[in-house]
Design a protein around this motif. Sequence first.
Motif, PDB file in Angstrom:
ATOM      1  N   ASP A  56       0.821  -1.217   0.000  1.00 43.03           N
ATOM      2  CA  ASP A  56       0.000   0.000   0.000  1.00 43.03           C
ATOM      3  C   ASP A  56       0.857   1.271   0.000  1.00 43.03           C
ATOM      4  N   ARG A  57       2.071   1.184  -0.571  1.00 40.79           N
ATOM      5  CA  ARG A  57       2.895   2.386  -0.632  1.00 40.79           C
ATOM      6  C   ARG A  57       2.204   3.418  -1.519  1.00 40.79           C
ATOM      7  N   PRO A  58       2.099   4.651  -1.048  1.00 40.47           N
ATOM      8  CA  PRO A  58       1.418   5.671  -1.859  1.00 40.47           C
ATOM      9  C   PRO A  58       2.232   6.051  -3.098  1.00 40.47           C
ATOM     10  N   LEU A  59       1.522   6.327  -4.171  1.00 38.39           N
ATOM     11  CA  LEU A  59       2.164   6.796  -5.396  1.00 38.39           C
ATOM     12  C   LEU A  59       2.646   8.237  -5.205  1.00 38.39           C
ATOM     13  N   PHE A  60       3.683   8.617  -5.935  1.00 36.67           N
ATOM     14  CA  PHE A  60       4.138  10.006  -5.954  1.00 36.67           C
ATOM     15  C   PHE A  60       3.130  10.820  -6.770  1.00 36.67           C
ATOM     16  N   ALA A  61       2.927  12.073  -6.389  1.00 34.57           N
ATOM     17  CA  ALA A  61       2.020  12.941  -7.149  1.00 34.57           C
ATOM     18  C   ALA A  61       2.560  13.158  -8.564  1.00 34.57           C
ATOM     19  N   ALA A  62       3.863  13.392  -8.672  1.00 37.23           N
ATOM     20  CA  ALA A  62       4.495  13.575  -9.988  1.00 37.23           C
ATOM     21  C   ALA A  62       4.890  12.198 -10.518  1.00 37.23           C
ATOM     22  N   ASN A  63       4.737  12.020 -11.813  1.00 40.12           N
ATOM     23  CA  ASN A  63       5.125  10.754 -12.432  1.00 40.12           C
ATOM     24  C   ASN A  63       6.617  10.796 -12.780  1.00 40.12           C
ATOM     25  N   ASP A  64       7.434  11.176 -11.770  1.00 41.56           N
ATOM     26  CA  ASP A  64       8.876  11.331 -11.954  1.00 41.56           C
ATOM     27  C   ASP A  64       9.529  11.064 -10.598  1.00 41.56           C
ATOM     28  N   GLY A  68       9.829  13.512  -6.234  1.00 40.68           N
ATOM     29  CA  GLY A  68       9.102  13.103  -5.031  1.00 40.68           C
ATOM     30  C   GLY A  68       9.325  14.096  -3.899  1.00 40.68           C
ATOM     31  N   THR A  69       8.273  14.351  -3.142  1.00 36.64           N
ATOM     32  CA  THR A  69       8.421  15.213  -1.963  1.00 36.64           C
ATOM     33  C   THR A  69       9.175  14.437  -0.889  1.00 36.64           C
ATOM     34  N   ASP A  70       9.662  15.131   0.137  1.00 33.68           N
ATOM     35  CA  ASP A  70      10.354  14.446   1.232  1.00 33.68           C
ATOM     36  C   ASP A  70       9.455  13.383   1.849  1.00 33.68           C
ATOM     37  N   ALA A  71       8.179  13.684   2.024  1.00 35.10           N
ATOM     38  CA  ALA A  71       7.243  12.717   2.627  1.00 35.10           C
ATOM     39  C   ALA A  71       7.043  11.510   1.705  1.00 35.10           C
ATOM     40  N   GLU A  72       6.952  11.745   0.396  1.00 33.46           N
ATOM     41  CA  GLU A  72       6.764  10.643  -0.553  1.00 33.46           C
ATOM     42  C   GLU A  72       7.995   9.734  -0.579  1.00 33.46           C
ATOM     43  N   VAL A  73       9.174  10.346  -0.588  1.00 36.36           N
ATOM     44  CA  VAL A  73      10.414   9.567  -0.604  1.00 36.36           C
ATOM     45  C   VAL A  73      10.549   8.777   0.689  1.00 36.36           C
TER      46      VAL A  73
END
Length: 148
Positions: A56-64, A68-73
């Motif tokens: 259930d890892r969340p997808l990054f908002a940007a498709n790049d 990735g934001t610090d929270a996404e990474v």
Amino acid sequence: MAQSHSAPSLLGTWRLVSFEARDSKGQLQFPLGKQVFGQLFYDAGGNMSAHVMRNDRPLFAANDPGLGTDAEVRAAFDGHTSYFGTYTIDPASKTVTHHVRGASYPNWIGHDQLRQLKFEGARLLLSSPPIVSGGESLKYVLTWERIS
């Protein structure tokens, strides 16, 4: 690394069934959630790789991946562990040692990961000695099923 024909073999590709941890009080935890993905590979040349992740890892908002934001990474890193290298089996102690050449967690590179191994029917159970994670000592147990 030679194994008798009567003993089950590690060789091949395995699918992760469960990833559990027990703390020093015996409490059961699911470090990556109850639903996990993973693949483990051992070849006859002594090479191995292991990948374990939350499903259930969340997808990054940007498709790049570079955006990735610090929270996404952080969520991507916290929800995924992988390493590769070589392995040796000690039948007497029922252990396999993974000699880590590359890993998602850089501190493992150049170090060994010891695992108790146990076969239960078509399943392989690999368990760690107690490992300190997040300030607490946990024993990890990963259950794998052979991919035919």
